[in-house]
Design an enzyme around this catalytic site. Structure first.
Site, short mmCIF file in Angstrom:
data_model
loop_
_atom_site.label_atom_id
_atom_site.label_comp_id
_atom_site.label_asym_id
_atom_site.label_seq_id
_atom_site.Cartn_x
_atom_site.Cartn_y
_atom_site.Cartn_z
N GLY A 55 0.84 -1.20 0.00
CA GLY A 55 0.00 0.00 0.00
C GLY A 55 0.87 1.24 0.00
O GLY A 55 2.09 1.16 0.22
N LEU A 56 0.22 2.37 -0.22
CA LEU A 56 0.94 3.64 -0.29
C LEU A 56 1.65 3.95 1.03
O LEU A 56 1.27 3.43 2.08
CB LEU A 56 -0.07 4.77 -0.58
CG LEU A 56 -0.73 4.76 -1.96
CD1 LEU A 56 -1.92 5.73 -1.97
CD2 LEU A 56 0.28 5.15 -3.03
N SER A 57 2.63 4.85 0.94
CA SER A 57 3.27 5.34 2.16
C SER A 57 2.19 6.03 3.00
O SER A 57 1.40 6.81 2.48
CB SER A 57 4.37 6.33 1.77
OG SER A 57 4.92 6.90 2.94
N GLY A 58 2.13 5.70 4.26
CA GLY A 58 1.13 6.30 5.15
C GLY A 58 -0.21 5.60 5.12
O GLY A 58 -1.16 6.01 5.78
N SER A 59 -0.31 4.49 4.36
CA SER A 59 -1.59 3.79 4.28
C SER A 59 -1.90 3.05 5.59
O SER A 59 -3.07 2.80 5.89
CB SER A 59 -1.61 2.81 3.09
OG SER A 59 -0.57 1.88 3.19
N LYS A 63 0.52 0.38 6.86
CA LYS A 63 1.17 -0.93 6.88
C LYS A 63 1.90 -1.19 8.21
O LYS A 63 1.68 -2.21 8.85
CB LYS A 63 2.17 -1.06 5.71
CG LYS A 63 1.53 -0.91 4.33
CD LYS A 63 2.55 -1.04 3.22
CE LYS A 63 3.61 0.02 3.19
NZ LYS A 63 3.12 1.40 3.00
N SER A 111 5.91 -1.82 -2.16
CA SER A 111 5.89 -2.77 -3.29
C SER A 111 4.81 -2.39 -4.32
O SER A 111 3.80 -3.07 -4.43
CB SER A 111 5.72 -4.21 -2.80
OG SER A 111 4.77 -4.35 -1.78
P1 ADP Z 1 2.93 2.98 6.26
O1 ADP Z 1 3.71 1.97 7.06
O2 ADP Z 1 1.96 2.34 5.30
O3 ADP Z 1 3.80 4.00 5.59
P2 ADP Z 1 2.18 4.04 8.83
O4 ADP Z 1 1.67 2.84 9.58
O5 ADP Z 1 3.57 4.50 9.11
O6 ADP Z 1 1.97 3.79 7.26
O7 ADP Z 1 1.18 5.28 9.08
C1 ADP Z 1 -0.22 5.15 9.04
C2 ADP Z 1 -0.88 6.25 9.90
O8 ADP Z 1 -2.31 6.16 9.74
C3 ADP Z 1 -0.60 6.10 11.38
O9 ADP Z 1 -0.37 7.37 11.93
C4 ADP Z 1 -1.91 5.47 11.92
O10 ADP Z 1 -2.14 5.81 13.28
C5 ADP Z 1 -2.96 6.11 11.01
N1 ADP Z 1 -4.21 5.33 10.88
C6 ADP Z 1 -5.46 5.84 11.04
N2 ADP Z 1 -6.41 4.89 10.89
C7 ADP Z 1 -5.76 3.74 10.62
C8 ADP Z 1 -6.20 2.38 10.38
N3 ADP Z 1 -7.48 2.01 10.39
N4 ADP Z 1 -5.26 1.44 10.11
C9 ADP Z 1 -3.96 1.80 10.10
N5 ADP Z 1 -3.49 3.04 10.34
C10 ADP Z 1 -4.37 4.02 10.60
#
Ligand code: ADP
Length: 202
Positions: free
Chosen positions: A36-40, A42, A110
């Site tokens: 998934g996208l950055s900030g999604s 994961k 990915s």
């Molecule tokens: P990634 O690893 O995909 O880059 P992160 O986990 O670092 O993303 O960041 C995701 C952000 O979204 C976190 O700040 C998290 O608290 C927030 N968030 C809000 N709702 C959700 C949800 N349902 N599931 C996962 N993250 C969530």
């Protein structure tokens, strides 16, 4: 002509097999591949999922993009070749954990079908659970956990997935999780409910 491959003698018959380790741990190993996208979400979901699995007696290892790039892949950049090599090494490392009976939870953007296909081929289709963390770009950008979207919009990062590099949504994921409007706990529970029956030995 001899190649360096001719001088390699892998040992397989005398070492304990995966099934021996899985029965020791009373679990079946799989790779849960979060894309998934950055900030999604994961990494956040992986942390929650790992805790939930551990409380069920499951041994796990989280493999995270930033950690891997800071360590084993610290000599790789973001060129096409380096991205491929990044995923190849991650998939090989995941396989070592699989052979040790450990469930890995992988957090990697990915972004393309080709990259995920490559990982799936190395790991083996039957052990590769592709989980699409499906969060719209607008939400990821609003969250901007690491400030990377701001930088990408300002032209400070080139080839940033979602902004100036494509993200191809998986066509047949094992599971797709929409995080928008859900709590982290809800997202974790959705994955847990589907993977636990596959992991837990009877
Ligand atoms: P990634 O690893 O995909 O880059 P992160 O986990 O670092 O993303 O960041 C995701 C952000 O979204 C976190 O700040 C998290 O608290 C927030 N968030 C809000 N709702 C959700 C949800 N349902 N599931 C996962 N993250 C969530």
């Amino acid at each position: 002509m001899t190649t360096h491959q001719d001088n390699i003698f892998p040992v397989f018959d005398s070492i304990l097999q995966r099934k021996d380790k899985e029965s020791l741990l009373r679990q079946k190993a799989v790779v849960i591949w979060l894309t998934g996208l950055s900030g999604s979400g994961k990494t956040t979901i992986a942390i929650g999922l790992e805790k939930a699995l551990n409380s069920q007696g499951i041994l796990t290892q989280v493999l995270d993009g930033d950690n891997i790039r800071a360590g084993i892949n610290n000599n790789l950049g973001f060129s096409e070749d380096d991205r491929k090599e990044n995923i190849r090494r991650i998939a090989e490392v995941s396989k070592l954990f699989l052979n040790c009976g450990v469930v890995t939870i992988n957090c990697f953007v990915s972004p393309t079908n080709e990259i995920r296909q490559q990982a799936k081929e190395i790991i083996g289709a039957e052990d590769f659970l592709e989980v699409f963390i499906n969060t719209p770009l607008e939400i990821c950008e609003q969250r901007d956990v690491k400030g990377l979207y701001k930088k990408a919009r300002a032209g400070e990062i080139k080839d940033f997935t979602g902004i100036n590099a494509p993200f191809e949504a998986p066509t047949h994921p094992f599971l797709a999780i929409k995080t928008e409007g859900k709590t982290v706990e809800q997202s974790v529970k959705e994955i847990l409910n589907k993977v636990l029956p596959l992991i837990k030995a009877n």
